[in-house]
Scaffold this motif. Structure first.
Motif, PDB file in Angstrom:
ATOM      1  N   LEU A 102       0.832  -1.200   0.000  1.00 60.72           N
ATOM      2  CA  LEU A 102       0.000   0.000   0.000  1.00 60.72           C
ATOM      3  C   LEU A 102       0.867   1.251   0.000  1.00 60.72           C
ATOM      4  N   SER A 103       0.304   2.324  -0.534  1.00 58.75           N
ATOM      5  CA  SER A 103       0.930   3.632  -0.377  1.00 58.75           C
ATOM      6  C   SER A 103       0.784   4.071   1.078  1.00 58.75           C
ATOM      7  N   ALA A 104       1.507   5.110   1.454  1.00 59.73           N
ATOM      8  CA  ALA A 104       1.410   5.623   2.825  1.00 59.73           C
ATOM      9  C   ALA A 104      -0.022   6.046   3.138  1.00 59.73           C
ATOM     10  N   GLU A 105      -0.689   6.707   2.164  1.00 60.53           N
ATOM     11  CA  GLU A 105      -2.064   7.172   2.391  1.00 60.53           C
ATOM     12  C   GLU A 105      -3.012   5.990   2.520  1.00 60.53           C
ATOM     13  N   GLN A 106      -2.861   4.984   1.687  1.00 58.01           N
ATOM     14  CA  GLN A 106      -3.729   3.801   1.759  1.00 58.01           C
ATOM     15  C   GLN A 106      -3.514   3.056   3.065  1.00 58.01           C
ATOM     16  N   ALA A 107      -2.265   2.911   3.478  1.00 57.83           N
ATOM     17  CA  ALA A 107      -1.973   2.224   4.732  1.00 57.83           C
ATOM     18  C   ALA A 107      -2.583   2.968   5.911  1.00 57.83           C
ATOM     19  N   ALA A 108      -2.513   4.287   5.893  1.00 53.25           N
ATOM     20  CA  ALA A 108      -3.099   5.074   6.981  1.00 53.25           C
ATOM     21  C   ALA A 108      -4.610   4.876   7.046  1.00 53.25           C
ATOM     22  N   ARG A 109      -5.278   4.820   5.884  1.00 50.00           N
ATOM     23  CA  ARG A 109      -6.721   4.569   5.863  1.00 50.00           C
ATOM     24  C   ARG A 109      -7.039   3.208   6.459  1.00 50.00           C
ATOM     25  N   ALA A 110      -6.280   2.195   6.051  1.00 52.52           N
ATOM     26  CA  ALA A 110      -6.525   0.851   6.565  1.00 52.52           C
ATOM     27  C   ALA A 110      -6.224   0.766   8.062  1.00 52.52           C
ATOM     28  N   ASP A 111      -5.188   1.460   8.520  1.00 50.21           N
ATOM     29  CA  ASP A 111      -4.865   1.475   9.951  1.00 50.21           C
ATOM     30  C   ASP A 111      -6.014   2.064  10.762  1.00 50.21           C
ATOM     31  N   CYS A 112      -6.561   3.191  10.289  1.00 47.91           N
ATOM     32  CA  CYS A 112      -7.660   3.824  11.016  1.00 47.91           C
ATOM     33  C   CYS A 112      -8.915   2.949  11.002  1.00 47.91           C
ATOM     34  N   ALA A 113      -9.179   2.306   9.864  1.00 48.09           N
ATOM     35  CA  ALA A 113     -10.328   1.406   9.795  1.00 48.09           C
ATOM     36  C   ALA A 113     -10.139   0.228  10.731  1.00 48.09           C
ATOM     37  N   ALA A 114      -8.906  -0.278  10.844  1.00 50.18           N
ATOM     38  CA  ALA A 114      -8.629  -1.374  11.769  1.00 50.18           C
ATOM     39  C   ALA A 114      -8.886  -0.951  13.202  1.00 50.18           C
ATOM     40  N   LEU A 115      -8.408   0.225  13.565  1.00 53.22           N
ATOM     41  CA  LEU A 115      -8.636   0.712  14.930  1.00 53.22           C
ATOM     42  C   LEU A 115     -10.121   0.871  15.194  1.00 53.22           C
ATOM     43  N   GLU A 116     -10.844   1.436  14.236  1.00 55.02           N
ATOM     44  CA  GLU A 116     -12.280   1.622  14.424  1.00 55.02           C
ATOM     45  C   GLU A 116     -12.977   0.287  14.658  1.00 55.02           C
ATOM     46  N   SER A 117     -12.591  -0.734  13.908  1.00 57.47           N
ATOM     47  CA  SER A 117     -13.197  -2.048  14.074  1.00 57.47           C
ATOM     48  C   SER A 117     -12.912  -2.612  15.460  1.00 57.47           C
ATOM     49  N   LEU A 118     -11.676  -2.474  15.924  1.00 54.49           N
ATOM     50  CA  LEU A 118     -11.320  -2.998  17.240  1.00 54.49           C
ATOM     51  C   LEU A 118     -12.034  -2.243  18.356  1.00 54.49           C
ATOM     52  N   LEU A 119     -12.172  -0.922  18.208  1.00 52.31           N
ATOM     53  CA  LEU A 119     -12.901  -0.142  19.208  1.00 52.31           C
ATOM     54  C   LEU A 119     -14.380  -0.510  19.209  1.00 52.31           C
ATOM     55  N   ARG A 120     -14.957  -0.634  18.016  1.00 49.34           N
ATOM     56  CA  ARG A 120     -16.384  -0.943  17.917  1.00 49.34           C
ATOM     57  C   ARG A 120     -16.706  -2.307  18.523  1.00 49.34           C
ATOM     58  N   SER A 121     -15.801  -3.265  18.338  1.00 48.39           N
ATOM     59  CA  SER A 121     -16.042  -4.605  18.852  1.00 48.39           C
ATOM     60  C   SER A 121     -15.691  -4.743  20.325  1.00 48.39           C
ATOM     61  N   GLY A 122     -15.054  -3.732  20.900  1.00 51.87           N
ATOM     62  CA  GLY A 122     -14.662  -3.797  22.300  1.00 51.87           C
ATOM     63  C   GLY A 122     -13.364  -4.539  22.544  1.00 51.87           C
ATOM     64  N   LEU A 123     -12.671  -4.928  21.478  1.00 42.99           N
ATOM     65  CA  LEU A 123     -11.416  -5.661  21.630  1.00 42.99           C
ATOM     66  C   LEU A 123     -10.271  -4.736  22.023  1.00 42.99           C
ATOM     67  N   VAL A 124     -10.432  -3.459  21.754  1.00 45.64           N
ATOM     68  CA  VAL A 124      -9.543  -2.416  22.279  1.00 45.64           C
ATOM     69  C   VAL A 124     -10.433  -1.367  22.917  1.00 45.64           C
ATOM     70  N   GLN A 125     -10.096  -0.954  24.109  1.00 44.22           N
ATOM     71  CA  GLN A 125     -10.840   0.093  24.799  1.00 44.22           C
ATOM     72  C   GLN A 125     -10.243   1.457  24.452  1.00 44.22           C
ATOM     73  N   PRO A 126     -11.056   2.510  24.441  1.00 43.15           N
ATOM     74  CA  PRO A 126     -10.510   3.834  24.122  1.00 43.15           C
ATOM     75  C   PRO A 126      -9.282   4.199  24.951  1.00 43.15           C
ATOM     76  N   ALA A 127      -9.299   3.821  26.223  1.00 41.34           N
ATOM     77  CA  ALA A 127      -8.162   4.151  27.087  1.00 41.34           C
ATOM     78  C   ALA A 127      -6.922   3.330  26.756  1.00 41.34           C
ATOM     79  N   GLY A 128      -7.079   2.282  25.955  1.00 47.19           N
ATOM     80  CA  GLY A 128      -5.949   1.425  25.623  1.00 47.19           C
ATOM     81  C   GLY A 128      -5.308   1.721  24.291  1.00 47.19           C
ATOM     82  N   VAL A 129      -5.773   2.766  23.590  1.00 46.22           N
ATOM     83  CA  VAL A 129      -5.234   3.058  22.255  1.00 46.22           C
ATOM     84  C   VAL A 129      -3.770   3.469  22.337  1.00 46.22           C
ATOM     85  N   ALA A 130      -3.411   4.251  23.337  1.00 48.28           N
ATOM     86  CA  ALA A 130      -2.012   4.691  23.463  1.00 48.28           C
ATOM     87  C   ALA A 130      -1.093   3.494  23.688  1.00 48.28           C
TER      88      ALA A 130
END
Length: 202
Positions: free
Chosen positions: A93-121
């Motif tokens: 992926l390009s840097a821009e495409q990878a960044a989009r996929a990274d953010c979508a991955a985080l959103e999925s993990l947050l939505r499913s509860g597999l990562v908590q907002p306080a655990g993102v850092a």
């Protein structure tokens, strides 16, 4: 992208490290399921494979055994996001495409509860890799800015819990979704994003 794990939604967090995680629930840009297979011969952590039958995701938990489960979940979700967003599956992926996929991955993990907002850092702190490790991780080698992703996710309108006065945006985005559901072709995901961008601009 739906929830990714078979057990994590049901098991208490302390048990997650003791349970072998299986990854499921990925869909492509048309909403079709993407099969996920464990491949003990795979020489990378996770990857997409495409053949005449279908695209699929393969993974090997024995590659980089020192990775924590949340990091493995993140890279599985990032690989799933490539399918879900209609990004290239086999090319780097390009840097821009990878960044989009990274953010979508985080959103999925947050939505499913597999990562908590306080655990993102803590998750971002764990996403530090050597050049050798990047050879077996979904590239390109990059720094992550999950805090920026988290801010964008939090600032977006919500279909599931909309604030008062958001009805027009909801209706606009639902129309975009219906168009995407009926769409066939390589430009569907890009057309959907342009449609949503128009909703956000109104």
């Amino acid at each position: 992208m739906r929830a990714l794990l078979a057990c994590a939604a049901l098991c208490p967090a302390p048990l997650l490290a003791q349970v072998e995680i299986s990854y499921h629930g990925c869909t492509d840009a048309h909403g079709a399921p993407v099969a996920t297979l464990l491949d003990p011969a795979l020489d990378v952590v996770v990857a997409s494979r495409v053949d005449a039958a279908a695209a699929r995701i393969v993974y090997n938990p024995e590659v980089l055994p020192q990775l924590g489960e949340q990091v493995r979940m993140f890279f599985y979700a990032q690989t799933c996001a490539r399918h879900n967003l209609g990004l290239p599956l086999l090319d780097t992926l390009s840097a821009e495409q990878a960044a989009r996929a990274d953010c979508a991955a985080l959103e999925s993990l947050l939505r499913s509860g597999l990562v908590q907002p306080a655990g993102v850092a803590a998750l971002q702190a764990a996403l530090q890799f050597s050049a050798a490790e990047w050879l077996v991780l979904p590239g390109p080698p990059r720094d992550f800015d999950l805090a920026a992703c988290q801010r964008r996710i939090a600032s977006r309108p919500s279909l599931s819990a909309p604030p008062a006065g958001q009805e027009a945006w909801n209706a606009c985005v639902r129309v975009c979704g219906e168009v995407l559901r009926a769409c066939r072709g390589s430009a569907c995901a890009a057309d959907y994003e342009r449609c949503v961008a128009r909703c956000n601009a109104d």
